[in-house]
Every structure is written in structure tokens, then in C-alpha cells.
Scaffold this active site. Structure first.
Site, PDB file in Angstrom:
ATOM      1  N   SER A   1       3.212 -39.350 -27.091  1.00 15.66           N
ATOM      2  CA  SER A   1       3.373 -38.553 -25.868  1.00 15.66           C
ATOM      3  C   SER A   1       4.123 -37.263 -26.193  1.00 15.66           C
ATOM      4  CB  SER A   1       4.090 -39.410 -24.822  1.00 15.66           C
ATOM      5  OG  SER A   1       4.182 -38.737 -23.617  1.00 15.66           O
TER       6      SER A   1
ATOM      7  N   HIS B   1      -0.587 -38.407 -24.110  1.00 22.05           N
ATOM      8  CA  HIS B   1      -0.416 -37.894 -22.744  1.00 22.05           C
ATOM      9  C   HIS B   1      -0.510 -36.369 -22.774  1.00 22.05           C
ATOM     10  CE1 HIS B   1       2.147 -41.717 -21.967  1.00 22.05           C
ATOM     11  NE2 HIS B   1       0.876 -41.972 -21.768  1.00 22.05           N
TER      12      HIS B   1
ATOM     13  N   ASP C   1       5.886 -46.154 -21.849  1.00 18.95           N
ATOM     14  CA  ASP C   1       4.495 -46.599 -21.909  1.00 18.95           C
ATOM     15  C   ASP C   1       4.210 -47.092 -23.333  1.00 18.95           C
ATOM     16  OD1 ASP C   1       1.913 -47.070 -21.069  1.00 18.95           O
ATOM     17  OD2 ASP C   1       1.242 -45.001 -21.337  1.00 18.95           O
TER      18      ASP C   1
END
Lengths: 279, 187
Positions: free
Chosen positions: B15, B42, B135
Site C-alpha cells: 500500500s 492500493h 489490510d
């Protein structure tokens, strides 16, 4: 609100099949041809949400009473939608809709698998600014009664309304959205006239009968929920439901080229999934 | 060392801070690398396409955006498209969906990792790298439970340590290493 946790033990394919068969025998829903990975994801989220250990517990919880059954079926079937998803597409669509609907007296529009109605209202609002709106008859269908009732009511949580409004603006929308999708007391309640413009009814995309012929079909981000062979037969069915020169809209990542019959369509807008039937 | 020929797929979750890492990490893989690599990054919704083109120009493996129902093939590195969850079916094809965000994310690393572990069980390698949320921490634990190998970028060396730290705290990770040494495990 968006926080979902998906921890739980291993779910086998047999577990999925067991639950699908239960839903079929008990409630007459057909999930056999849906993507198994997506169904597993939903099962995990459901098990976690209701604090259930495994599929056996889920089946007995669902079968216990009508309220449980409705909640579980809703969570298992509802396809999450947001207003004005993919504003770039919506802008392109709005720009062109009057060109291909101009010769028509009446414009028949179908939104299959409309779920809780958000996608149907999204398109109705986009069409609202076009000439086409006045002459259009909009039909939205889903196989799930509970969802159809939710769609008719047109009431949604408003926790992300600012994003919804922003997406509308990004799509080039010029209307006063606070009249069409007013936000009050943490809910969005769709404007009554807009609700009355759409006729919601029960119909399964998998059923043999077709709900008539259409000039426009909106089917964004529904195809991806099905396994590949089912995708082919759904596209063939949608193709049959279109009048000559009718237009089919698919989701951003849904491809069309591999389906037999795609040669009878042309892409109307580069990079956007807007296809016109040639004959 | 990991004998890569015992495995069928590598999944990576990354991310905040990820672009710089991937720009250094992915070119290390040779074009004949024997397993496909699937990545949830992401992205900012508008950055994905540019980044994929850029990476493709400097990597030996092909860099692609994953397509719905596409067969997963070696030689390729796949990225989840922005604003869709990416899942792997048991027949080693991709599925996309637009279900609600998981861990405030779509695509979600947990969603990819769970489905990949279901499909590949012990033939899967899962990697968590730099990032600013948690996550992937449940998904990497699940990969371990299913018999796969788990690798996390050493949080002390990560641009943003939150995500690798959450992964390390979630379960017993097989390898905790700086990025440079991760590639060395299988090349």
C-alpha cells in the site's frame, strides 16, 4: 460502516454447494452459476457478522425464522452499489444518448439485476438531463422480492452522500441533486417523481422468458458475478432483448469480445463499454 | 531459500510507499520465472494505468491488469484494477467484484489472500510489504493456516511500517526480511 472482517475457518466448495442447495430447495434461489470465490467471500462476511462458526450453524440460523432468513438472503444476494459509480463512463453516456435515441418515439430501457435500485436511480438521474428522458419507459428487474421492495422504497443510508454528490458532479451532472436525492436524518430518500418513473418488478436474468424488447440495457458490474459459461448465455439473452440499433452498457472491466454474437455489435465510444447492436 | 518449483503462485499486498518498492523489486524477476505473481496495491484510482505501463517497460515479466475470468499464467505479474476486489477461483482464473470495501479498501488484500489460499492451499507464497493500514494481516495468517509460505517486509526497513507490523503480529511469519533479501529467497 465499511469495516468488514472476513476471518473464519476454511470454507470448502462442498460447504458452498450445501448452502446453495439449501437456498434453492427452501427459498427457490439459484446461485449455482455464480462465481464461487465471490460467494465464499460473502459467506465469510456473513459468518463473521452473525457470529456463526460454520455452514451448518448458518443453515440452522437461516431456517429458524422468517426474519433471519430475510437478513441472510439479503446479505448473501445484495450486490453492493454506489450512486454514480464510474463518472467518466456516465459523462460519455450522457453526451451520446440523444444521438442514438433521436429517431425513436418511445425509448424502452431495461436495468436487469437492479438489486436495491441504486444503479436504476443513477441512470434515471443521468437520463433526466437528456431529451430521451421524457419519452423513456424504464423497467428495472431483480429476482429477489426483498430487494425489489427496497428499490421501490428508494431509501438508503447517507453516510457517503458527499462522495455520491461529488461523483455526480464529476459525471458532468447539472441538476440540483438535493432535490432528486435529498439527504435528511442520515438517509437519502429518492424523489417521488423519480421513483414513479421507474417500474420495478420481479424477474430473473436466468429465467427462460424475456421481459420484452428494449432500446437500451444497462448491465454494469453484474456480469462479473457469474461464472464464464453463464456470462456467455446472459450476453446472448441480452442481445436477443435488444431492438436493432439498441445499445448495451457494461461495467468498466467487463469484456464483450469473447462472446459468440459480439460481431453483431460495435463499440460506440472508445475505452467505454457502450455497445450498439448493428442489426 | 525457497524452492520456487514447489509453488504455483505468489500473492503480494502493498500500500502506502509501494510504488517505489515495486519499482525496485519487480525488475529482479527473470522472464522465465516459473510462477505468476498477483498484486493488490492500493493505488490512487487514476494512477494504476500509468504505473502498470511504466513497470512493464522496466520489468522482464509482463505487467498486466487482471481481467475477469482470465486464466492466470506464469510469466505474468497481475495487478488488481482500482475500485474492484480481485479474487482467485479454484480453477486458477480471476474474478472481479464490486462488493463493499473490506478494511476500508477495494481492492482488499485480505480478499485476494483468502481466495488465493483457498485455490492454491500449500502451493501459495504470500508477501506483505509497506503500507499504512492493517489490510492483509488476516489473509496472511490464513495462508499460513492453509500450509503456504508467508513473507513480510521487515517493518524496520519499510517506508510505512503499519501494515507489515500488523502482519507480523497476526501470526508466525516464515520470513521477515528487507525487500532486497525477499527476492533472493527464490531467484
Amino acid at each position: 460502516m465499511d469495516k468488514r472482517i472476513i476471518t473464519c475457518d476454511y470454507i470448502t466448495n462442498d460447504d458452498i454447494i450445501l448452502f446453495i442447495k439449501f437456498l434453492e430447495e427452501r427459498f427457490n434461489y439459484n446461485f449455482h452459476i455464480y462465481s464461487k470465490a465471490t460467494l465464499k467471500l460473502r459467506l465469510r462476511i456473513i459468518l463473521n457478522k452473525y457470529n456463526l462458526k460454520n455452514i451448518d450453524e448458518l443453515i440452522s440460523f437461516t431456517g429458524k425464522n422468517k426474519i433471519n432468513a430475510e437478513r441472510i438472503i439479503y446479505d448473501f444476494t445484495v450486490t453492493y452499489r454506489e450512486f454514480f459509480r464510474d463518472p467518466v463512463f456516465l459523462r460519455q453516456f450522457r453526451k451520446r444518448v440523444d444521438i442514438f435515441t433521436k429517431p425513436l418515439q418511445e425509448i424502452r430501457i431495461w436495468i436487469p439485476e437492479c438489486g436495491n435500485g441504486i444503479e436504476a436511480y443513477t441512470f434515471a438521474i443521468i437520463l433526466h438531463e437528456t431529451e430521451a428522458y421524457r419519452n423513456s419507459a424504464i423497467i428495472a428487474t431483480d429476482s429477489n422480492d426483498v430487494l425489489i421492495e427496497k428499490a421501490k422504497a428508494g431509501i438508503y443510508p447517507s453516510f457517503k452522500w458527499k462522495k455520491d454528490y461529488q461523483n455526480y458532479e464529476d459525471s458532468g451532472g447539472k441538476l440540483e441533486l438535493s432535490e432528486l436525492l435529498p439527504v435528511k436524518n442520515d438517509i437519502i430518500e429518492v424523489n417521488r417523481k423519480l421513483r414513479e418513473k421507474i417500474s420495478f418488478s420481479k424477474h430473473s436474468i436466468l429465467s427462460e422468458n424475456i421481459p420484452g424488447q428494449f432500446n437500451l440495457i444497462f448491465f454494469r458490474n453484474s456480469l462479473i458475478y457469474f461464472e464464464y459459461p453463464a456470462q456467455i448465455s446472459i450476453l446472448q439473452k441480452l442481445s436477443k432483448c435488444l431492438f436493432s440499433k439498441g445499445v448495451l452498457c457494461l461495467g468498466e472491466k467487463e469484456t464483450f469480445h469473447s462472446f459468440p454474437g459480439s460481431e453483431n455489435f460495435k463499440s460506440l465510444v472508445k475505452n467505454e463499454r457502450i455497445y450498439q447492436k448493428l442489426r | 531459500m525457497i524452492d520456487i518449483y514447489n509453488y504455483k503462485c505468489i500473492v503480494i499486498g502493498i500500500s502506502a510507499g509501494g510504488m517505489e518498492i515495486l519499482r525496485r523489486f519487480l525488475p529482479l524477476f527473470p522472464s522465465d520465472f516459473p510462477v505468476p505473481i498477483v498484486i493488490v496495491q492500493h493505488f490512487h484510482p487514476n494512477q494504476g494505468e500509468f504505473f502498470i505501463k511504466y513497470l512493464d517497460s522496466c520489468c522482464n515479466m509482463n505487467i498486466l491488469e487482471a481481467s475477469d475470468k482470465e486464466m492466470i499464467k506464469k510469466g505474468n505479474i497481475y495487478f488488481a484494477p482500482p475500485n474492484y476486489h480481485l479474487l482467485i477461483e479454484e480453477n486458477y482464473t480471476f474474478s472481479l467484484n464490486v462488493d463493499a470495501k473490506v478494511n476500508f479498501s477495494r481492492p482488499s488484500i485480505d480478499v485476494l489472500f483468502y481466495s488465493a489460499a483457498d485455490a492454491y492451499s500449500s502451493s501459495l507464497i504470500g508477501i506483505i510489504m509497506t503500507g499504512a493500514n492493517d489490510d492483509g494481516s488476516r489473509g496472511i495468517r490464513y495462508i499460513k493456516e492453509r500450509g503456504g509460505v508467508t513473507i513480510v517486509q521487515d517493518p524496520d526497513t519499510a517506508e510505512v511500517f503499519t501494515m507489515p507490523l500488523a502482519a507480523v503480529e497476526s501470526s508466525k511469519i516464515d520470513y521477515i526480511l528487507p525487500v532486497e533479501n525477499i527476492a533472493g529467497l527464490f531467484i
